[in-house]
Scaffold this active site. Structure first.
Site, PDB file in Angstrom:
ATOM      1  N   GLU A 282       2.398   5.454  -4.165  1.00 36.78           N
ATOM      2  CA  GLU A 282       2.168   4.823  -5.269  1.00 36.78           C
ATOM      3  C   GLU A 282       3.769   4.414  -5.741  1.00 36.78           C
ATOM      4  OE1 GLU A 282      -1.191   5.861  -7.930  1.00 36.78           O
ATOM      5  OE2 GLU A 282       0.534   6.955  -8.928  1.00 36.78           O
ATOM      6  N   HIS A 303      -5.150  17.192  19.107  1.00 34.34           N
ATOM      7  CA  HIS A 303      -6.347  16.915  19.940  1.00 34.34           C
ATOM      8  C   HIS A 303      -7.345  15.737  19.687  1.00 34.34           C
ATOM      9  CE1 HIS A 303      -5.794  20.782  22.248  1.00 34.34           C
ATOM     10  NE2 HIS A 303      -5.032  21.235  21.087  1.00 34.34           N
ATOM     11  N   LYS A 417     -10.062  -1.945 -10.290  1.00 36.13           N
ATOM     12  CA  LYS A 417     -10.508  -1.592 -11.623  1.00 36.13           C
ATOM     13  C   LYS A 417     -11.331  -2.623 -12.385  1.00 36.13           C
ATOM     14  CE  LYS A 417      -7.677   2.495 -12.198  1.00 36.13           C
ATOM     15  NZ  LYS A 417      -6.989   3.303 -13.106  1.00 36.13           N
TER      16      LYS A 417
END
Length: 443
Positions: A282, A303, A417
């Site tokens: 951010e 792995h 948003k």
């Protein structure tokens, strides 16, 4: 006490005098508070400036919840990740399955999953619980929905007055719907400084209150940050490990290393990596720039993605958090049949095996042309975690300035948003809704 330290041997050759100069200049912008976003530098002196009465209020509010089985920390991003990072690093991995003398902190408002919230409500039915609602505005969708649902459950179980007593609002001191709610409902409230952004808020009530509720020492956490501040708020490159880290990261970025993987051989640091990813992603990811922050939990992920790290595209570098000492001791027993051929390890501590795996992976990755930065800390306890948090906060500020971006804003976070509000039919978003519907129809 000793401090966390930085080891750069495998990537120091990427550093140039120009990178060092840029890091010093960026550090000066931070110290003199003349860089972009300087109105959000309240975190910089927070470890020293935090008032005793503020800390006392955090501890008093934590005591409100002593009789609760659970306390739900409602928040998203920086409003919960810092607390969860510290609590997960310090806590017993299996504490949810054990009897406890203190409340267990749960988290809500960090996603929009109906199943997640339904299952949380189902767990809390009939249980003694409280709520910490963390939001500067009170209007962020995810935490606002969670609070509406959980607050109603609490009221249904204990009544309105008791529900108020079991709720704390952590919010802005001057504005916002959560502040208005707390004042109207006479709910306990403690403020988030206006000049401290969410991802830098661990040393405010945002992080300190949940951490104190879990019984951890917030004074030690702050002391670690204070001691780290003494060496990192400085323009002296050779003694400032935050500046060194920022400079090396930017040198690697300029050399085409666009992805940083934060690794640890301690599963307890998983959520610390999540906090770190928000802090760096951010702060730096804007204006078409920024290293992509990723994380891995070793040896587990050796792995799964280990093959790609070892031999994939050379666009990565690693930052490994190494911890010297464990909290517990566990030895590997001998076995008469030795069918697994492990008797050569009999009597040795598991941590010796883990550290050998860490060293082996580091050497293998360096041989595979993956630069490795190593951060060393003595143990997982409040003091060193306070150091580690503050170290990264200073580093990301310097690194952001080196990239010529504002490390303290996040304009891109709002883009989704607007689309979400439009799709849901929120008043005021009618034009955006029509545009999106036409776009979706064409697809």
């Amino acid at each position: 006490m000793s401090n966390i330290s930085l080891e750069l041997d495998s990537c120091r050759h990427y550093l140039t005098e120009e990178h060092i100069k840029k890091a010093v200049d960026a550090s000066r912008l931070l110290i003199e508070e003349v860089g972009e976003g300087n109105d959000f530098l309240g975190w910089k002196d927070l470890p020293f400036n935090i008032a005793e009465d503020y800390l006392g209020e955090v501890k008093r509010l934590a005591d409100k919840f002593k009789a609760c089985t659970y306390v739900v920390c409602i928040g998203i991003g920086g409003s919960y990740l810092g607390a969860k990072a510290i609590i997960s690093a310090l806590g017993d991995t299996f504490s949810p399955y054990k009897r406890r003398s203190r409340p267990f902190v749960l988290y809500a408002g960090n996603n929009l999953s109906e199943d997640y919230l339904y299952e949380l409500v189902d767990l809390l039915k009939g249980e003694s619980f409280g709520i910490i609602n963390i939001s500067k505005s009170g209007g962020t969708t995810e935490p606002a929905i969670a609070f509406r649902i959980l607050n109603q459950l609490l009221i249904d179980q204990v009544g309105e007055q008791k529900a108020r007593d079991l709720t704390v609002a952590v919010t802005s001191p001057i504005s916002g719907s959560l502040r208005q709610y707390a004042l109207k409902q006479n709910v306990s409230m403690i403020h988030i400084p206006e000049d401290v952004g969410g991802r830098f808020s661990v040393f405010t009530a945002v992080g300190l209150l949940p951490i104190a509720i879990e019984g951890y020492d917030i004074d030690r956490l702050l002391q670690g940050a204070r001691d780290m501040q003494k060496t990192t708020i400085s323009t002296h490159f050779e003694s400032n490990i935050s500046m060194q880290y920022a400079a090396v990261r930017n040198a690697l970025y300029d050399a085409g290393r666009k992805i940083e993987i934060l690794c640890s051989f301690r599963p307890k640091l998983r959520y610390f990596a999540e906090w770190w990813k928000q802090l760096f992603g951010e702060s730096e990811g804007k204006c078409g720039k920024g290293i992509f922050p990723a994380s891995a939990n070793f040896s587990t992920d050796l792995h799964s993605i280990g093959q790609w790290i070892q031999e994939g595209e050379r666009s990565i570098f690693e930052t490994v958090i190494s911890v010297d000492h464990t909290k517990h001791k566990l030895q590997i027993p001998s076995n008469d049949s030795n069918l697994d051929n492990l008797n050569y390890l009999s009597g040795r501590r598991l941590d010796e095996v883990n550290k050998s795996a860490e060293t082996a992976a580091k050497l293998a990755h360096i041989d595979g042309n993956v630069p490795v930065i190593q951060i060393k800390m003595p143990t997982l306890e409040e003091y060193y975690l306070g150091q580690l948090i503050y170290f990264f906060e200073v580093a990301v500020a310097i690194s952001g300035y080196m990239l010529d971006v504002n490390p303290f804003n996040q304009p891109g976070v709002e883009a989704y948003k607007v689309n979400m509000f439009a799709l849901l039919g929120k008043p005021g978003y009618e034009e955006e809704r029509n545009n999106i519907l036409r776009r979706l129809k064409r697809q």
